[in-house]
Design a protein around this motif. Structure first.
Motif, PDB file in Angstrom:
ATOM      1  N   PHE A  74       0.827  -1.199   0.000  1.00 13.56           N
ATOM      2  CA  PHE A  74       0.000   0.000   0.000  1.00 13.56           C
ATOM      3  C   PHE A  74       0.866   1.256   0.000  1.00 13.56           C
ATOM      4  O   PHE A  74       0.552   2.236  -0.675  1.00 13.56           O
ATOM      5  CB  PHE A  74      -0.958   0.000   1.189  1.00 13.56           C
ATOM      6  N   ALA A  75       1.966   1.247   0.742  1.00 10.85           N
ATOM      7  CA  ALA A  75       2.875   2.397   0.760  1.00 10.85           C
ATOM      8  C   ALA A  75       3.462   2.631  -0.633  1.00 10.85           C
ATOM      9  O   ALA A  75       3.607   3.776  -1.065  1.00 10.85           O
ATOM     10  CB  ALA A  75       3.982   2.191   1.785  1.00 10.85           C
ATOM     11  N   ASP A  76       3.786   1.558  -1.342  1.00 10.32           N
ATOM     12  CA  ASP A  76       4.280   1.703  -2.714  1.00 10.32           C
ATOM     13  C   ASP A  76       3.218   2.368  -3.581  1.00 10.32           C
ATOM     14  O   ASP A  76       3.519   3.230  -4.397  1.00 10.32           O
ATOM     15  CB  ASP A  76       4.642   0.340  -3.319  1.00 10.32           C
ATOM     16  N   ARG A  77       1.977   1.968  -3.398  1.00 10.42           N
ATOM     17  CA  ARG A  77       0.872   2.529  -4.165  1.00 10.42           C
ATOM     18  C   ARG A  77       0.695   4.018  -3.863  1.00 10.42           C
ATOM     19  O   ARG A  77       0.352   4.811  -4.719  1.00 10.42           O
ATOM     20  CB  ARG A  77      -0.407   1.744  -3.852  1.00 10.42           C
ATOM     21  N   CYS A  78       0.928   4.421  -2.609  1.00 11.67           N
ATOM     22  CA  CYS A  78       0.756   5.822  -2.214  1.00 11.67           C
ATOM     23  C   CYS A  78       1.800   6.727  -2.862  1.00 11.67           C
ATOM     24  O   CYS A  78       1.503   7.846  -3.232  1.00 11.67           O
ATOM     25  CB  CYS A  78       0.815   5.961  -0.692  1.00 11.67           C
ATOM     26  N   GLY A  79       3.028   6.248  -2.972  1.00  9.23           N
ATOM     27  CA  GLY A  79       4.069   7.028  -3.630  1.00  9.23           C
ATOM     28  C   GLY A  79       4.604   8.201  -2.830  1.00  9.23           C
ATOM     29  O   GLY A  79       5.241   9.095  -3.379  1.00  9.23           O
ATOM     30  N   CYS A  80       4.334   8.225  -1.538  1.00  5.54           N
ATOM     31  CA  CYS A  80       4.880   9.267  -0.668  1.00  5.54           C
ATOM     32  C   CYS A  80       5.172   8.614   0.681  1.00  5.54           C
ATOM     33  O   CYS A  80       4.712   7.508   0.941  1.00  5.54           O
ATOM     34  CB  CYS A  80       3.892  10.428  -0.518  1.00  5.54           C
ATOM     35  N   PRO A  81       5.965   9.279   1.531  1.00  5.97           N
ATOM     36  CA  PRO A  81       6.221   8.690   2.845  1.00  5.97           C
ATOM     37  C   PRO A  81       4.903   8.326   3.530  1.00  5.97           C
ATOM     38  O   PRO A  81       3.943   9.093   3.515  1.00  5.97           O
ATOM     39  CB  PRO A  81       6.963   9.798   3.594  1.00  5.97           C
ATOM     40  N   THR A  82       4.886   7.136   4.122  1.00  4.35           N
ATOM     41  CA  THR A  82       3.647   6.595   4.672  1.00  4.35           C
ATOM     42  C   THR A  82       3.817   6.270   6.149  1.00  4.35           C
ATOM     43  O   THR A  82       4.843   5.750   6.567  1.00  4.35           O
ATOM     44  CB  THR A  82       3.253   5.317   3.893  1.00  4.35           C
ATOM     45  N   GLY A  83       2.789   6.592   6.914  1.00  6.88           N
ATOM     46  CA  GLY A  83       2.761   6.267   8.329  1.00  6.88           C
ATOM     47  C   GLY A  83       1.537   5.434   8.651  1.00  6.88           C
ATOM     48  O   GLY A  83       0.560   5.420   7.896  1.00  6.88           O
ATOM     49  N   ILE A  84       1.595   4.744   9.756  1.00  4.65           N
ATOM     50  CA  ILE A  84       0.490   3.907  10.213  1.00  4.65           C
ATOM     51  C   ILE A  84      -0.113   4.567  11.447  1.00  4.65           C
ATOM     52  O   ILE A  84       0.585   4.813  12.424  1.00  4.65           O
ATOM     53  CB  ILE A  84       0.977   2.487  10.548  1.00  4.65           C
ATOM     54  N   ALA A  85      -1.414   4.856  11.373  1.00  6.81           N
ATOM     55  CA  ALA A  85      -2.105   5.540  12.467  1.00  6.81           C
ATOM     56  C   ALA A  85      -3.128   4.616  13.115  1.00  6.81           C
ATOM     57  O   ALA A  85      -3.633   3.689  12.482  1.00  6.81           O
ATOM     58  CB  ALA A  85      -2.798   6.790  11.929  1.00  6.81           C
ATOM     59  N   HIS A  86      -3.440   4.894  14.381  1.00  6.97           N
ATOM     60  CA  HIS A  86      -4.502   4.202  15.116  1.00  6.97           C
ATOM     61  C   HIS A  86      -4.328   2.687  15.099  1.00  6.97           C
ATOM     62  O   HIS A  86      -5.301   1.950  14.957  1.00  6.97           O
ATOM     63  CB  HIS A  86      -5.883   4.561  14.543  1.00  6.97           C
ATOM     64  N   THR A  87      -3.111   2.227  15.249  1.00 10.25           N
ATOM     65  CA  THR A  87      -2.859   0.785  15.166  1.00 10.25           C
ATOM     66  C   THR A  87      -1.907   0.352  16.270  1.00 10.25           C
ATOM     67  O   THR A  87      -0.827   0.931  16.428  1.00 10.25           O
ATOM     68  CB  THR A  87      -2.255   0.419  13.789  1.00 10.25           C
ATOM     69  N   ASP A  88      -2.300  -0.677  16.990  1.00  7.90           N
ATOM     70  CA  ASP A  88      -1.417  -1.326  17.954  1.00  7.90           C
ATOM     71  C   ASP A  88      -0.487  -2.213  17.135  1.00  7.90           C
ATOM     72  O   ASP A  88      -0.821  -3.352  16.803  1.00  7.90           O
ATOM     73  CB  ASP A  88      -2.238  -2.147  18.943  1.00  7.90           C
ATOM     74  N   MET A  89       0.655  -1.690  16.764  1.00  9.09           N
ATOM     75  CA  MET A  89       1.551  -2.399  15.853  1.00  9.09           C
ATOM     76  C   MET A  89       2.067  -3.706  16.444  1.00  9.09           C
ATOM     77  O   MET A  89       2.206  -4.691  15.719  1.00  9.09           O
ATOM     78  CB  MET A  89       2.728  -1.512  15.427  1.00  9.09           C
ATOM     79  N   PHE A  90       2.355  -3.736  17.732  1.00 11.23           N
ATOM     80  CA  PHE A  90       2.864  -4.980  18.313  1.00 11.23           C
ATOM     81  C   PHE A  90       1.806  -6.078  18.241  1.00 11.23           C
ATOM     82  O   PHE A  90       2.102  -7.211  17.850  1.00 11.23           O
ATOM     83  CB  PHE A  90       3.367  -4.756  19.741  1.00 11.23           C
ATOM     84  N   ALA A  91       0.560  -5.763  18.569  1.00 10.85           N
ATOM     85  CA  ALA A  91      -0.514  -6.758  18.482  1.00 10.85           C
ATOM     86  C   ALA A  91      -0.743  -7.170  17.029  1.00 10.85           C
ATOM     87  O   ALA A  91      -0.928  -8.350  16.737  1.00 10.85           O
ATOM     88  CB  ALA A  91      -1.802  -6.208  19.091  1.00 10.85           C
ATOM     89  N   PHE A  92      -0.711  -6.189  16.116  1.00 13.45           N
ATOM     90  CA  PHE A  92      -0.919  -6.484  14.697  1.00 13.45           C
ATOM     91  C   PHE A  92       0.171  -7.418  14.166  1.00 13.45           C
ATOM     92  O   PHE A  92      -0.110  -8.419  13.506  1.00 13.45           O
ATOM     93  CB  PHE A  92      -0.946  -5.183  13.892  1.00 13.45           C
ATOM     94  N   ILE A  93       1.420  -7.101  14.455  1.00 13.26           N
ATOM     95  CA  ILE A  93       2.556  -7.901  13.970  1.00 13.26           C
ATOM     96  C   ILE A  93       2.472  -9.327  14.525  1.00 13.26           C
ATOM     97  O   ILE A  93       2.640 -10.301  13.783  1.00 13.26           O
ATOM     98  CB  ILE A  93       3.895  -7.222  14.338  1.00 13.26           C
ATOM     99  N   LEU A  94       2.202  -9.450  15.807  1.00 13.63           N
ATOM    100  CA  LEU A  94       2.107 -10.775  16.416  1.00 13.63           C
ATOM    101  C   LEU A  94       0.919 -11.557  15.850  1.00 13.63           C
ATOM    102  O   LEU A  94       1.013 -12.775  15.671  1.00 13.63           O
ATOM    103  CB  LEU A  94       2.026 -10.664  17.934  1.00 13.63           C
ATOM    104  N   SER A  95      -0.183 -10.875  15.514  1.00 18.09           N
ATOM    105  CA  SER A  95      -1.346 -11.569  14.938  1.00 18.09           C
ATOM    106  C   SER A  95      -1.026 -12.140  13.560  1.00 18.09           C
ATOM    107  O   SER A  95      -1.676 -13.074  13.103  1.00 18.09           O
ATOM    108  CB  SER A  95      -2.552 -10.627  14.842  1.00 18.09           C
ATOM    109  N   ARG A  96      -0.023 -11.587  12.920  1.00 21.53           N
ATOM    110  CA  ARG A  96       0.411 -12.072  11.608  1.00 21.53           C
ATOM    111  C   ARG A  96       1.474 -13.160  11.735  1.00 21.53           C
ATOM    112  O   ARG A  96       1.973 -13.665  10.738  1.00 21.53           O
ATOM    113  CB  ARG A  96       0.944 -10.915  10.760  1.00 21.53           C
ATOM    114  N   GLY A  97       1.874 -13.457  12.971  1.00 22.23           N
ATOM    115  CA  GLY A  97       2.885 -14.482  13.207  1.00 22.23           C
ATOM    116  C   GLY A  97       4.286 -14.030  12.824  1.00 22.23           C
ATOM    117  O   GLY A  97       5.148 -14.857  12.529  1.00 22.23           O
TER     118      GLY A  97
END
Length: 187
Positions: A74-97
């Motif tokens: 998705f960041a590649d599609r955006c074509g500009c610096p991209t940030g992730i908002a409103h996300t518990d990144m540690f929980a998200f990453i662990l949910s993906r294994g």
């Protein structure tokens, strides 16, 4: 959609010109990526002219967002610096294994940053994000982020001017800097 996007960008440019030499204005856009209803970012939309975009709902689940949990594509599609908002990144990453350090390292290598939302406003009933509070208490999480070299930003998701607390933003930016973690737009 394209006309609205252009008007928004042009408006931010006017503000940037007006305050040039006084403050640095970055042209940003926040994208709600939930599927259903009107698409937040049609395939034809070009947002590469923006200084950055923030992506919401990365962790909404498979098939529920236009990102399908893949911030890298998705960041590649955006074509500009991209940030992730409103996300518990540690929980998200662990949910993906996945391993948090390796995932954050990939984000850092791709210039993808993580926004710490420090809202404390009336629209959200004084709500503070649990993941953000945990991060500022958890030295292990801080060490993973520091070693990975992923950058952080601090946002305030208030919807009323009276709720905006600039000192709160400054305080959290200071905390991040004292941890030895770079901010997203820091040189």
């Amino acid at each position: 959609y394209e006309r609205t996007l252009k008007r928004y960008f042009d408006h931010i440019n006017l503000i940037k010109e007006k305050y040039a030499g006084k403050i640095k204005i970055l042209r940003g856009i926040e994208i709600n990526t939930l599927t259903g209803g009107r698409t937040a970012l049609p395939e034809s939309a070009d947002i590469s002219c923006f200084d950055f975009c923030l992506v919401e709902n990365l962790d909404a689940g498979e098939g529920k967002t236009i990102t399908n949990g893949d911030i890298f594509a998705f960041a590649d599609r955006c074509g500009c610096p991209t940030g992730i908002a409103h996300t518990d990144m540690f929980a998200f990453i662990l949910s993906r294994g996945e391993d948090p350090y390796r995932y954050f390292r990939r984000m850092a290598d791709r210039g993808i940053f993580w926004e710490m939302n420090v809202n404390l406003d009336t629209v959200h009933h004084g709500h503070e994000h649990k993941y953000m509070l945990e991060f500022f208490e958890d030295t292990e999480q801080q060490e993973i982020v520091r070693r990975s070299k992923v950058r952080l930003s601090v946002g305030f998701d208030g919807h009323k001017v009276d709720d905006y607390k600039p000192q709160r933003i400054a305080d959290y930016c200071g905390k991040i800097s004292r941890m030895g973690i770079k901010l997203a737009f820091e040189d």
